[in-house]
Every structure is written in C-alpha cells, then in structure tokens.
Design an enzyme around this catalytic site. Structure first.
Site, PDB file in Angstrom:
ATOM      1  CE1 TYR A 142      45.065 -46.041  35.041  1.00  9.91           C
ATOM      2  CE2 TYR A 142      43.942 -47.118  36.705  1.00  9.91           C
ATOM      3  CZ  TYR A 142      44.219 -46.844  35.307  1.00  9.91           C
ATOM      4  OH  TYR A 142      43.753 -47.556  34.482  1.00  9.91           O
ATOM      5  CE  LYS A 191      53.159 -41.746  21.438  1.00  8.13           C
ATOM      6  NZ  LYS A 191      53.042 -41.992  20.211  1.00  8.13           N
ATOM      7  CG  ASP A 223      52.058 -45.252  18.617  1.00 10.98           C
ATOM      8  OD1 ASP A 223      53.211 -45.739  18.971  1.00 10.98           O
ATOM      9  OD2 ASP A 223      52.081 -44.390  17.886  1.00 10.98           O
ATOM     10  CG  ASP A 247      43.016 -49.942  32.211  1.00 11.86           C
ATOM     11  OD1 ASP A 247      42.509 -50.786  32.596  1.00 11.86           O
ATOM     12  OD2 ASP A 247      42.506 -48.804  31.836  1.00 11.86           O
ATOM     13  CG  ASP A 251      39.777 -53.857  28.736  1.00 10.24           C
ATOM     14  OD1 ASP A 251      40.390 -54.366  29.989  1.00 10.24           O
ATOM     15  OD2 ASP A 251      38.875 -53.238  28.953  1.00 10.24           O
TER      16      ASP A 251
END
Ligand code: IPM
Ligand code: MG
Length: 358
Positions: A142, A191, A223, A247, A251
């Site tokens: 970001y 990751k 994942d 983020d 959700d």
C-alpha cells in the site's frame, strides 16, 4: 472524562452511520458521566468537492489535536476516475499514516442470532467463531514504491511490497499481546513460499514469539488461509498479517459472519489516539436512504471507548445493547432474510440500541 472526538463522516452512507454512533456515544456520556465534543472534518470525495483535495491539512491537524477519531467511509463512483493520488481512498491511507496507526484490529465473530445469515453450512458454524484479525496498516505494498515505466511489452505499472524488521516486530507484538487476552493462539499469514517480504515476516514473527512462550504460534500461507476461513473458521483465534493480505482476508471473514455491515475496526499506534471505523465501504447505492446498518460503526465507537479511553464498562454496555437488539430479532435490510420480518431503517435500529441503553 471530557473527550474531543474528530468526526470524519466521509461519503455515501458515512454521514448517517456516524450520526447514529454520535447519538449512542452521547447516551453513554449521559449515563456514565462523560462529555464528548465532536468536531467534523472533511475527508474523501466530499473533501475533494469542497477543497480540491481528498485529505485537507485542516483535517490532519484536527485529528492530531483530538483525543480520538471516528470515521464513516470514503469513496463513490463520482470520484472513481480521478488519478490515484487524488482518489478518496488515498485520504484514508494518508490519515492512517499521518496518525501513525500501524495496527488495525478487525474482530470477526459470529453472533448466535445471525447464524442463519452466514453463507456457511450450519455444520461449519454450529460452534460459532471469534477471530481477531491484526492487520499491519501503514506498510507493505500500500505504501511501497510505485509508478509507470517502459518494460518488455511497452508501458507497465508497478507497485512494490516492502517490510522492515521493525514494522513486522511491532505488529507481531500487538498480535501476541492480543492473544494473551484471548485463547493464546496466533496464526501468522504470509506467502513465504514466494515472497521475500513474507520470509522476513515469518522469521521476525518467530523471533518475537520467544517473548511469549505462553502463546502458541503457527504459520499459514495466505491461499490456504482463504480456504481455511470457509472450511473451519473456528480454528482461528488471532490472525496477524500484512496490509494487503489483511485487507482481503478481513472482507472474507466479515462475510462469513453474515454481513459486512456488522464489523467494526480499530486503528491504533503508539499513543491512545486511534481511528475507529466500520470495515465496510460507503455503499453509494443506498446512501441517504436511511437503509444502512449502523451497527459496525456503533461497535467501532465501543472499540474507541475500550482501546483509546479504557472505558470498559461503557464499551460493554454498547456491545450488550447490540446483542440484545439482535437477540430480540431486530434487523436492518442487510441482515434481514426471514420472511415476515420487516427491516428497520438506520434511525430505527439506532433508536432500538439507544433504548437498550436506558
Ligand atoms: C479497508 C478498505 C481500504 C483499504 C480502502 C478503501 C483503501 O478496503 O479499510 O479495508 O484497502 O485499506
Ligand atoms: Mg478493505
């Protein structure tokens, strides 16, 4: 206490959900003997319209001078075609960074009353779940270097992910401290099979873990985490992860609770000043129609009382009032799927919650 709160109502449904929360906080003030002074500042699309920029200096200064900040939501189709540095979302990143809010707490729990709203099978959510997502908020892709350049196939755009040991260490400590007050389990999500930043992340988290021998820590690839959240959400207690993974996963976690309209968040730094906001967006399609669910913002107000001001009984009172209203069967449209139940408006839901605080 006398508390100065900066209000960043923002765009879309932002103003209505912040207004609901102000009513609830004022009620708490009356009941427990605190006074709140609320000062509104512009942010996002409304700030662009009024001043030409998404995050005016006055807003940053006002927030810095306040005891804490309550935010609604920013953005909408009207501003979607502006260049990246002028978009409403840029203001959100700017204010998080200006206030040094590197921690984002996003609790995702299943309310027993809303079990049927979860898209997950009854057998998966039978025992409920209660997850605390600790998202790093002022670093990573970001905030990394970005731009356009000429590449092998002509023009290309790039964004970069960068994490320092210090940034990882301090967010890991927040996660371990949070776990100590909960079920003492941290799952760090990365990751590391591909990304160098994730390898430093993993190594640093395990170094910090040595200071918390009472907390169990394990790693999960992002994942797999996306899959595990829908397969077996109750395995998670505290999740700690980077800005972008947090983020996305927050959700997903919100959706399995039934509605993104329910989830609050707290953004914190090294001072008691935080910024509290629902995790959902500005929902321009229902803005101004008195249909939005104010609960995520009201619960964000409760988090403010708890995390910025240590007002535990006051925060508990708000959370209990929300529980009661839901247990009594009251619903806004986003959580209303039962035949024969009429959804409440934003104002009606707010009034229900207020009346439980009497
Ligand atoms: C969130 C939002 C923001 C983010 C956007 C609006 C910039 O999605 O708070 O989760 O990506 O952090
Ligand atoms: Mg998001």
């Amino acid at each position: 206490m006398n508390l100065n709160i900066a209000l960043l109502k923002g765009d879309g449904i932002g103003p209505e959900i912040v207004d609901s929360t102000v009513r609830v906080l004022n009620k708490i003030g009356e009941k427990f003997g605190h006074s709140f002074t609320f000062t509104p500042y512009l942010i996002g699309g409304c700030a662009i319209d009024a001043t030409g920029e998404p995050l005016p200096k006055e807003t940053v200064d006002g927030c810095l001078a306040s005891d804490s900040v309550l935010l609604g939501a920013v953005g909408g189709p009207k501003w979607d075609t502006l260049p990246g540095n002028l978009r409403p979302e840029k203001a959100l990143l700017g204010i998080r960074s200006a206030l040094g809010l590197y921690t984002n707490l996003r609790p995702a729990k299943l309310y027993p009353a809303l079990k049927n709203d979860s898209p997950l099978k009854e057998s998966v959510v039978a025992e409920g779940f209660d997850i605390m997502i600790v998202r790093e908020l002022t670093g990573g892709i970001y905030f990394g270097e970005r731009g356009y350049r000429q590449g092998k196939y002509g023009e290309e755009a790039y964004d970069t992910e960068c994490y320092s040991r210090l940034e990882i260490e301090r967010i890991a400590r927040v996660a371990f401290e949070a776990a100590r007050k909960r079920r003492k389990n941290v799952i760090s999500i990365d990751k590391a099979n591909v990304l160098e930043t994730s390898r430093l992340w993993r190594k640093t988290v395990h170094e910090v873990a040595k200071d918390y021998p009472d907390v169990t820590v394990s790693d999960m690839l992002v994942d797999n985490a996306a899959m595990q959240l829908v397969k077996n959400p109750k395995q998670f207690d505290v999740i700690v992860t980077s800005n972008m993974f947090g983020d996305i996963l927050s959700d997903e976690a919100s959706q399995i609770t039934g509605s993104i309209g329910m989830l609050p968040s707290a953004s914190l730094g090294d001072t008691s000043r935080g910024m509290y906001e629902p995790i959902h967006g500005s929902a321009p399609d229902i803005a101004g129609q008195n249909k939005s669910n104010p609960i995520a913002t009201i619960l964000s107000g409760a988090m403010m009382l708890r995390y910025s001001f240590n007002l535990t009984a006051e925060a508990d009172a708000i959370e209990k009032a929300v529980d009661k209203v839901l247990n009594d069967g009251y619903r806004t449209a986003d959580i209303c799927h039962n035949d024969g139940v009429e959804p409440l408006s934003t104002d009606e839901m707010t009034e229900r919650i207020l009346s439980c605080l009497d």
